[in-house]
Design a protein around this motif. Sequence first.
Motif, mmCIF file in Angstrom:
data_model
loop_
_atom_site.group_PDB
_atom_site.id
_atom_site.type_symbol
_atom_site.label_atom_id
_atom_site.label_comp_id
_atom_site.label_asym_id
_atom_site.label_seq_id
_atom_site.Cartn_x
_atom_site.Cartn_y
_atom_site.Cartn_z
ATOM 1 N N HIS A 187 33.405 8.121 7.856
ATOM 2 C CA HIS A 187 33.044 9.091 6.821
ATOM 3 C C HIS A 187 32.131 8.487 5.752
ATOM 4 C CE1 HIS A 187 36.602 6.975 5.377
ATOM 5 N NE2 HIS A 187 36.248 7.277 4.147
ATOM 6 N N LYS A 188 31.871 7.179 5.847
ATOM 7 C CA LYS A 188 31.022 6.523 4.838
ATOM 8 C C LYS A 188 29.583 6.391 5.346
ATOM 9 C CE LYS A 188 33.823 5.127 1.432
ATOM 10 N NZ LYS A 188 34.104 6.452 0.871
ATOM 11 N N THR A 189 28.632 6.800 4.509
ATOM 12 C CA THR A 189 27.227 6.653 4.876
ATOM 13 C C THR A 189 26.751 5.237 4.517
ATOM 14 O OG1 THR A 189 26.500 7.379 2.714
ATOM 15 C CG2 THR A 189 26.756 9.088 4.392
ATOM 16 N N LEU A 190 25.603 4.860 5.052
ATOM 17 C CA LEU A 190 25.032 3.543 4.758
ATOM 18 C C LEU A 190 24.883 3.349 3.238
ATOM 19 C CD1 LEU A 190 23.569 0.884 5.442
ATOM 20 C CD2 LEU A 190 21.485 2.201 5.804
ATOM 21 N N GLU A 191 24.415 4.379 2.548
ATOM 22 C CA GLU A 191 24.209 4.287 1.099
ATOM 23 C C GLU A 191 25.528 3.992 0.374
ATOM 24 O OE1 GLU A 191 23.006 6.771 3.052
ATOM 25 O OE2 GLU A 191 20.950 5.984 3.045
ATOM 26 N N SER A 238 30.036 -6.808 18.354
ATOM 27 C CA SER A 238 29.221 -5.719 17.806
ATOM 28 C C SER A 238 30.042 -4.797 16.914
ATOM 29 C CB SER A 238 28.593 -4.916 18.943
ATOM 30 O OG SER A 238 29.604 -4.265 19.680
ATOM 31 N N THR A 239 29.350 -4.053 16.075
ATOM 32 C CA THR A 239 30.011 -3.093 15.203
ATOM 33 C C THR A 239 29.079 -1.920 14.958
ATOM 34 O OG1 THR A 239 31.088 -2.732 13.077
ATOM 35 C CG2 THR A 239 29.198 -4.200 13.065
ATOM 36 N N ALA A 240 29.678 -0.759 14.695
ATOM 37 C CA ALA A 240 28.881 0.399 14.273
ATOM 38 C C ALA A 240 29.484 0.954 12.983
ATOM 39 C CB ALA A 240 28.879 1.455 15.365
ATOM 40 N N ASP A 241 30.195 0.079 12.260
ATOM 41 C CA ASP A 241 30.928 0.544 11.082
ATOM 42 C C ASP A 241 30.059 0.722 9.840
ATOM 43 O OD1 ASP A 241 33.345 0.860 12.339
ATOM 44 O OD2 ASP A 241 34.063 -1.150 11.862
ATOM 45 N N ILE A 242 28.856 0.154 9.836
ATOM 46 C CA ILE A 242 27.985 0.342 8.676
ATOM 47 C C ILE A 242 27.008 1.469 8.982
ATOM 48 C CG2 ILE A 242 26.299 -0.724 7.127
ATOM 49 C CD1 ILE A 242 27.660 -3.394 7.585
ATOM 50 N N GLY A 243 27.308 2.635 8.469
ATOM 51 C CA GLY A 243 26.441 3.796 8.648
ATOM 52 C C GLY A 243 26.153 4.165 10.098
ATOM 53 N N GLY A 244 27.039 3.799 11.018
ATOM 54 C CA GLY A 244 26.901 4.202 12.408
ATOM 55 C C GLY A 244 25.852 3.444 13.201
ATOM 56 N N GLY A 266 28.849 -13.631 -7.068
ATOM 57 C CA GLY A 266 27.578 -14.273 -7.406
ATOM 58 C C GLY A 266 26.349 -13.614 -6.822
ATOM 59 N N ARG A 267 26.509 -12.464 -6.170
ATOM 60 C CA ARG A 267 25.328 -11.813 -5.599
ATOM 61 C C ARG A 267 24.641 -10.965 -6.662
ATOM 62 N NH1 ARG A 267 24.368 -6.916 -2.874
ATOM 63 N NH2 ARG A 267 26.293 -6.606 -1.754
ATOM 64 N N GLU A 268 23.316 -11.095 -6.761
ATOM 65 C CA GLU A 268 22.588 -10.330 -7.766
ATOM 66 C C GLU A 268 21.752 -9.210 -7.168
ATOM 67 O OE1 GLU A 268 20.653 -13.375 -10.001
ATOM 68 O OE2 GLU A 268 22.596 -14.041 -10.760
ATOM 69 N N SER A 269 21.061 -9.526 -6.057
ATOM 70 C CA SER A 269 20.157 -8.512 -5.501
ATOM 71 C C SER A 269 20.958 -7.424 -4.785
ATOM 72 C CB SER A 269 19.187 -9.164 -4.528
ATOM 73 O OG SER A 269 19.913 -9.735 -3.464
ATOM 74 N N PHE A 270 20.367 -6.267 -4.687
ATOM 75 C CA PHE A 270 20.989 -5.140 -4.002
ATOM 76 C C PHE A 270 20.610 -5.201 -2.528
ATOM 77 C CE2 PHE A 270 21.503 -0.824 -2.563
ATOM 78 C CZ PHE A 270 22.610 -0.362 -3.266
ATOM 79 N N LEU A 271 21.589 -5.275 -1.637
ATOM 80 C CA LEU A 271 21.287 -5.370 -0.209
ATOM 81 C C LEU A 271 21.123 -3.979 0.392
ATOM 82 C CD1 LEU A 271 23.691 -8.221 1.002
ATOM 83 C CD2 LEU A 271 21.366 -8.400 0.134
ATOM 84 N N HIS A 272 20.021 -3.785 1.107
ATOM 85 C CA HIS A 272 19.745 -2.489 1.732
ATOM 86 C C HIS A 272 20.010 -2.498 3.225
ATOM 87 C CE1 HIS A 272 17.829 -0.567 -1.719
ATOM 88 N NE2 HIS A 272 17.400 -1.775 -2.030
ATOM 89 N N GLU A 273 19.597 -3.607 3.869
ATOM 90 C CA GLU A 273 19.612 -3.658 5.329
ATOM 91 C C GLU A 273 21.034 -3.779 5.871
ATOM 92 O OE1 GLU A 273 17.304 -3.319 7.750
ATOM 93 O OE2 GLU A 273 16.147 -2.590 6.030
ATOM 94 N N PRO A 274 21.395 -2.946 6.854
ATOM 95 C CA PRO A 274 22.730 -3.074 7.461
ATOM 96 C C PRO A 274 23.004 -4.500 7.949
ATOM 97 C CG PRO A 274 21.671 -1.073 8.245
ATOM 98 C CD PRO A 274 20.660 -1.793 7.405
ATOM 99 N N ALA A 275 21.995 -5.159 8.528
ATOM 100 C CA ALA A 275 22.203 -6.513 9.044
ATOM 101 C C ALA A 275 22.535 -7.495 7.921
ATOM 102 C CB ALA A 275 20.967 -6.978 9.816
ATOM 103 N N GLU A 276 21.925 -7.283 6.746
ATOM 104 C CA GLU A 276 22.223 -8.164 5.595
ATOM 105 C C GLU A 276 23.653 -7.934 5.105
ATOM 106 O OE1 GLU A 276 18.082 -8.597 3.118
ATOM 107 O OE2 GLU A 276 19.176 -6.715 2.915
ATOM 108 N N LEU A 277 24.053 -6.675 5.075
ATOM 109 C CA LEU A 277 25.412 -6.341 4.642
ATOM 110 C C LEU A 277 26.433 -6.955 5.587
ATOM 111 C CD1 LEU A 277 24.690 -2.590 3.862
ATOM 112 C CD2 LEU A 277 25.215 -4.326 2.155
ATOM 113 N N LEU A 278 26.124 -6.843 6.888
ATOM 114 C CA LEU A 278 27.029 -7.403 7.894
ATOM 115 C C LEU A 278 27.142 -8.917 7.737
ATOM 116 C CD1 LEU A 278 28.718 -7.157 10.500
ATOM 117 C CD2 LEU A 278 26.609 -7.422 11.787
ATOM 118 N N ALA A 279 26.002 -9.580 7.536
ATOM 119 C CA ALA A 279 26.005 -11.040 7.398
ATOM 120 C C ALA A 279 26.842 -11.454 6.187
ATOM 121 C CB ALA A 279 24.572 -11.557 7.267
#
Lengths: 477, 209
Positions: free
Chosen positions: A156-160, B185-191, A174-187
């Motif tokens: 039910h949660k969108t990427l935003e 793998s995951t699809a939990d971030i915005g699908g 300690g994170r300052e910048s806003f992460l946009h990319e799903p891959a960055e969030l995952l990392a």
Amino acid sequence: MQLSSANFKSAARAALHEPNLQAAMAENRNFAAHVRVQVDGTANFQGLRAQAKAIKDHTLAHLDHYLERYEAAAIKQGTQVHWAQTPEQAQQIVVDICRQASARSVIKGKTMIGEEMGINDALARAGIERYETDLGEYILQLADEPPSHINGPAIHKTLEQVQDLFHEHHKDLGRESFLHEPAELLAEARRLLRKRFFEAEVGITGANFLIAEDGSHVLVTNEGNGDLTSLLPKVRIVLASIEKVLPSRADAGVHLQLLALSATGQPLTSYTSLYGGTKNAGELDGAEQCHVVLLDNGRSEMLAGEFRPMLRCIRCAACMDNCPVYNWVGGHAYGWIYPGPMGSIWTPQLTNLEQTVDLPNACTLNGRCAEVCPMQIPLPDMMRVLRSQHWQQQLTATTTRWGIGLWAALASRPRLYRLLTAMAARTMAWAGSKRGRLSRLPLARGWTEQRDMPAPQGATFQQLWQQRQADKNGSEQ
Amino acid sequence: MSSSRQAILSDVRKALGREAHSVIEPHPFKERIALSQAGIDPYQQFLARLEVTGVTLEALADISQVPEAVAAFCTRHQLHGPLAVAPALASLPWQQTGLQTDVGTAQGHHPIGVAQAFAGIAATGSLVMLANADNPAGLNFLPEYHLVVLDKSRLLGQLDQLWPLLSHPDEGTAQAVQLITGPSSTADIGGQLLYGAHGPRAVHILLID
């Protein structure tokens, strides 16, 4: 989790007007369509399905036997088996094991049985730090929300929304910048959680199946978090329920393929692991203690009656992913941990009938859930059983009761029924004579808001039927 | 809690309408159904499945070529740092490659884990890993790159062919049997489908022909 299914109607109405949720549910409908393509393209899916059902029916018919066999084999492998009749007993068992291990923190994989027994609150009350490792559960831990889907808890949660949550909660780190990319969030999540995996004294996971033949339990994930949770801490706790047992590994193989296909369209998930007890001498990885908690919580009662087929459920979520109600209102509206069609049966059985009346009544009885269910669970039939239980226990809403009573009174008086329906048909035909359609009907505003009712034309069904019978008799003579 | 045990088993028996230890009907099946496609060569099917799951494969003529192939993989992906190598593969000529190898399980700092598969399953595109002293399970989950040695003769057609092999007395006991069908793998971030959630972002098979 507090049961709030009594608020289904208002929660569902609100959900339909929540733009983020609607965007996320549209995404889920696309995903579900993709899964169906994979399932329909699998040649021997129907054979697999029939066999899986027969295996599970056999197992449930001898559940006592297979539970005892599982227990004996598990003990032989060094696993400690704990039995819990109630969620409270199960909580106590888990907290005691954590205390004995002097655990400051636990890492946890996704477990719906854990949700059912309220393990998160119990750990919090015991002052034990908990880190969710399934990425969806991690997002929900940050958001302080319950899961809305049994496989994708945060669908039910969108990427935003995930970007915002990570930004807000990872600021302190300690994170300052806003992460946009799903891959960055995952990392970022991977890096933060990796530390927790090494620190935790206890790892808690669920179990998709228990195998009587060798006493092992099966864990299915795509992230691999369940395996790290099982392998790295010294103490492993597995939360399971009594209906998860299967006779053999070969039987589990049948169910595993069906589960992966129905849940995500994969032939098997990325990681499908059979864990058998503690680490052996000379082994470098693995837990030194392995505890399995077997929860009943009303399941033995279900075994006796009309709801036994529900115990075949392998939690693939195909029923909700293909439900026209779930796929629009989302999981939270259902007010407990199991949403959608399967939840509308599970929730009344595991909680109570009084506060869950809306759930089986939210069903359109379109039958799609039973069609896609890999275990052939007759979900719509069970919805009807629940509705008749409501009637017998006088839980049916007053207006519905009154309406059904009125209809019954009419239907048992054929002459009056014919007269009134003929009048209604004539009135509707007259009211819609200009356009051939009716855009408003008394007592049916909700229906006509979305579409027009075609105006009746010509004779009523009963008149047509009589005519047809008469013609038939005429032609036979 | 033995009282809970008794209570649950007695409730189950009551629900089933039977006394303790009654006669068990035989299991309804001898053969299990497995996903498969008739008439397709298992190896071709395996390759086709790997395409879908995102696992890569390179064929080697002999197991002694593994260290060299691993070194080439590291160069291709610009990977530095020590390799974690399964004890089962410790006797291979690693010295020739100049790579730093740690025999044992993987720790957090190992970018690559090299392990040996027990078998492969063509119909599902899976690798079967047995977790034991020779093949520590950490190798399969902690590094970002998972390199797996698979003997082609160990490629099975269907999942169902695996179970009798595991019960064979020669196999000893494994703490876990792990079927690996794709990278973590995951699809939990915005699908969105992303690789490398907690486990490896890439799985590469070194197939010994």
